[in-house]
Design a protein around this motif. Structure first.
Motif, mmCIF file in Angstrom:
data_model
loop_
_atom_site.group_PDB
_atom_site.id
_atom_site.type_symbol
_atom_site.label_atom_id
_atom_site.label_comp_id
_atom_site.label_asym_id
_atom_site.label_seq_id
_atom_site.Cartn_x
_atom_site.Cartn_y
_atom_site.Cartn_z
ATOM 1 N N HIS A 53 6.279 18.571 12.420
ATOM 2 C CA HIS A 53 5.891 17.557 12.871
ATOM 3 C C HIS A 53 5.454 16.411 11.507
ATOM 4 C CE1 HIS A 53 5.117 18.978 16.738
ATOM 5 N NE2 HIS A 53 4.380 19.916 16.079
ATOM 6 N N LEU A 54 6.255 16.463 10.434
ATOM 7 C CA LEU A 54 6.087 15.710 9.272
ATOM 8 C C LEU A 54 6.437 14.144 9.787
ATOM 9 C CD1 LEU A 54 7.650 17.333 6.228
ATOM 10 C CD2 LEU A 54 5.358 16.947 6.632
ATOM 11 N N GLY A 55 6.851 13.937 10.712
ATOM 12 C CA GLY A 55 7.565 12.681 11.170
ATOM 13 C C GLY A 55 6.215 12.042 11.776
ATOM 14 N N LYS A 56 5.526 12.821 12.604
ATOM 15 C CA LYS A 56 4.083 12.261 13.178
ATOM 16 C C LYS A 56 3.113 12.223 12.202
ATOM 17 C CE LYS A 56 5.427 13.927 17.816
ATOM 18 N NZ LYS A 56 4.972 15.013 19.157
ATOM 19 N N ARG A 57 3.231 13.234 11.234
ATOM 20 C CA ARG A 57 2.045 13.047 10.134
ATOM 21 C C ARG A 57 2.269 11.776 9.450
ATOM 22 N NH1 ARG A 57 -0.752 16.772 6.738
ATOM 23 N NH2 ARG A 57 0.079 18.501 7.830
ATOM 24 N N ALA A 58 3.406 11.312 9.164
ATOM 25 C CA ALA A 58 3.882 9.951 8.624
ATOM 26 C C ALA A 58 3.278 8.954 9.570
ATOM 27 C CB ALA A 58 5.355 9.745 8.123
ATOM 28 N N ARG A 59 3.629 8.780 10.688
ATOM 29 C CA ARG A 59 3.307 7.936 11.724
ATOM 30 C C ARG A 59 1.676 7.840 11.779
ATOM 31 N NH1 ARG A 59 4.344 8.660 18.250
ATOM 32 N NH2 ARG A 59 2.560 7.280 18.833
ATOM 33 N N TYR A 60 1.001 8.986 11.695
ATOM 34 C CA TYR A 60 -0.376 8.768 11.562
ATOM 35 C C TYR A 60 -0.993 8.073 10.078
ATOM 36 C CZ TYR A 60 -5.434 10.567 10.815
ATOM 37 O OH TYR A 60 -6.517 10.707 10.585
ATOM 38 N N TYR A 61 -0.548 8.848 9.162
ATOM 39 C CA TYR A 61 -0.841 8.001 7.861
ATOM 40 C C TYR A 61 -0.679 6.522 7.980
ATOM 41 C CZ TYR A 61 -1.371 12.581 5.840
ATOM 42 O OH TYR A 61 -1.607 13.735 5.409
ATOM 43 N N HIS A 62 0.587 5.915 8.383
ATOM 44 C CA HIS A 62 0.789 4.375 8.460
ATOM 45 C C HIS A 62 -0.212 3.951 9.475
ATOM 46 C CE1 HIS A 62 4.629 3.605 6.369
ATOM 47 N NE2 HIS A 62 4.897 4.596 6.839
ATOM 48 N N SER A 63 -0.679 4.591 10.620
ATOM 49 C CA SER A 63 -1.589 3.834 11.531
ATOM 50 C C SER A 63 -2.812 3.846 10.726
ATOM 51 C CB SER A 63 -1.410 4.552 12.706
ATOM 52 O OG SER A 63 -1.944 5.864 12.648
ATOM 53 N N HIS B 28 0.900 -1.328 0.089
ATOM 54 C CA HIS B 28 -0.030 0.124 -0.132
ATOM 55 C C HIS B 28 0.848 0.998 -0.010
ATOM 56 C CE1 HIS B 28 -3.153 -2.914 0.750
ATOM 57 N NE2 HIS B 28 -4.068 -1.838 0.682
ATOM 58 N N TYR B 29 0.509 2.180 -0.709
ATOM 59 C CA TYR B 29 0.881 3.562 -0.865
ATOM 60 C C TYR B 29 0.216 4.823 -0.413
ATOM 61 C CZ TYR B 29 3.976 0.394 -3.511
ATOM 62 O OH TYR B 29 4.775 -0.559 -4.163
ATOM 63 N N ASN B 30 0.800 5.529 0.191
ATOM 64 C CA ASN B 30 0.116 7.080 0.334
ATOM 65 C C ASN B 30 0.961 7.994 -0.024
ATOM 66 O OD1 ASN B 30 -0.863 9.444 1.862
ATOM 67 N ND2 ASN B 30 -2.042 8.284 3.124
ATOM 68 N N VAL B 31 0.630 8.804 -0.872
ATOM 69 C CA VAL B 31 1.462 10.010 -1.635
ATOM 70 C C VAL B 31 0.716 11.316 -1.269
ATOM 71 C CG1 VAL B 31 2.720 10.716 -3.409
ATOM 72 C CG2 VAL B 31 2.161 8.326 -3.322
ATOM 73 N N MET C 256 -3.439 3.765 7.530
ATOM 74 C CA MET C 256 -3.693 2.413 6.687
ATOM 75 C C MET C 256 -3.779 1.112 7.029
ATOM 76 S SD MET C 256 -0.974 3.341 3.313
ATOM 77 C CE MET C 256 0.462 3.950 4.085
ATOM 78 N N ASP C 257 -3.044 0.980 8.028
ATOM 79 C CA ASP C 257 -3.110 -0.393 9.074
ATOM 80 C C ASP C 257 -4.598 -0.360 9.756
ATOM 81 O OD1 ASP C 257 -0.630 -0.889 8.285
ATOM 82 O OD2 ASP C 257 0.167 -0.293 10.328
ATOM 83 N N MET C 258 -4.968 0.580 10.073
ATOM 84 C CA MET C 258 -6.624 0.486 10.797
ATOM 85 C C MET C 258 -7.398 0.090 9.609
ATOM 86 S SD MET C 258 -8.240 0.357 13.245
ATOM 87 C CE MET C 258 -6.881 0.989 14.792
ATOM 88 N N GLU C 259 -7.320 0.700 8.449
ATOM 89 C CA GLU C 259 -8.411 0.313 7.548
ATOM 90 C C GLU C 259 -8.298 -0.856 7.071
ATOM 91 O OE1 GLU C 259 -7.847 3.524 4.796
ATOM 92 O OE2 GLU C 259 -8.720 5.006 5.617
ATOM 93 N N LEU C 260 -7.102 -1.369 6.988
ATOM 94 C CA LEU C 260 -6.996 -2.830 6.742
ATOM 95 C C LEU C 260 -7.466 -3.912 7.466
ATOM 96 C CD1 LEU C 260 -3.422 -2.791 5.043
ATOM 97 C CD2 LEU C 260 -5.351 -3.332 3.776
ATOM 98 N N LEU C 261 -7.360 -3.514 8.943
ATOM 99 C CA LEU C 261 -7.762 -4.287 9.892
ATOM 100 C C LEU C 261 -9.307 -4.344 10.011
ATOM 101 C CD1 LEU C 261 -5.044 -3.447 12.697
ATOM 102 C CD2 LEU C 261 -5.160 -5.770 11.344
#
Length: 276
Positions: free
Chosen positions: A69-79, A57-60, A81-86
């Motif tokens: 807080h770009l790092g935290k934004r990336a962390r949020y996007y990863h979570s 999966h990719y989020n662009v 994507m994972d939540m939607e899959l679960l």
């Protein structure tokens, strides 16, 4: 324009291959999640959500202005994507690889790199935790041309170019595809109307308050600004989102806005807002 071009699966696939550095046979784009207008909040998602033949999966997302807080934004996007899959029935052991990719028209880390790649690595041993998550920051301000593919450098030069330079010949087949797609979009009356609407919606969403006669409109503009600030600090609970959107007192919303600007996390915001 970036999102409208990237919803073409061939262009999106070519871009992803440049970004991640490995071949991709096929890409499917979740168009309903990539560029949508939410009728309740007038909120807009401007990122591209895609997956390939290996279920990766990719989020662009395009970033034109430097944000904290770009790092935290990336962390949020990863979570996210994972939540939607679960939620769709996936077991966490079957979660596919996931990439969050930011295209930045600035240098996010000041090291003059065209590409910054982050993965979860053990500090003591250098071993990867192998959780399948990768975050990539592409920067238009790099100068390490010997370390990245020439096609990636040309693409980032194209992204950085002003309107006058966006039509010149970059001697690159991928950029020619993008330029052709942009020409088609600009010549489409339907797309022109959509972009005009999108531009107005973005102005509303980023404004601190809407300049209009009705107090309801001003309150909604401030509420949306509060939510925009908070989304950089973490996931916003539905109860909190509803409370902010339903608040009609502009004085209280102004206090919330100042609090959102200085709060380090959503939890801190919730704790402090109870004192207002």
């Amino acid at each position: 324009m970036f999102d409208a071009v990237m919803v073409h699966e061939e262009i999106c696939r070519d871009f992803l291959e440049l970004a991640v550095g490995f071949p991709i046979e096929k890409v499917e784009i979740s168009k309903e999640k990539s560029m949508i207008y939410h009728p309740e909040y007038r909120g807009i998602r401007l990122d591209i959500i895609a997956r390939d033949e290996n279920r990766t999966h990719y989020n662009v997302e395009m970033q034109v202005a430097k944000k904290s807080h770009l790092g935290k934004r990336a962390r949020y996007y990863h979570s996210q994507m994972d939540m939607e899959l679960l939620l769709t029935g996936e077991d966490y052991r079957e979660l596919p690889a996931a990439y969050v990719i930011f295209i930045c028209d600035f240098d996010p880390f000041g090291q003059k790199k065209y590409r910054y790649t982050f993965q979860n690595i053990c500090t003591e041993t250098g071993l990867s935790i192998a959780d399948g998550s990768t975050t990539i920051f592409l920067s238009t301000c790099g100068n390490n041309t010997a370390e990245v593919p020439e096609k990636l450098v040309k693409f980032l030069e194209f992204v950085r170019a002003g309107e006058a330079d966006s039509t010149r010949d970059y001697q690159d087949s991928f950029i020619r595809k993008i330029q052709k797609s942009m020409e088609d979009i600009r010549s489409s009356r339907e797309m022109e109307e959509k972009f005009m609407l999108l531009e107005e919606l973005l102005k509303d969403e980023r404004a601190e308050g809407r300049v209009e006669g009705r107090a309801e409109g001003k309150a909604l503009g401030k509420a949306e600004s509060i939510l925009l600030l908070l989304q950089d600090s973490g996931m916003i609970p539905d109860e909190l989102r509803s409370k902010i959107l339903e608040e009609q007192d502009t004085d209280i919303l102004s206090k919330y806005l100042k609090l959102a600007a200085r709060a380090e996390s959503v939890a801190e915001f919730i704790k402090e807002m109870d004192k207002i």
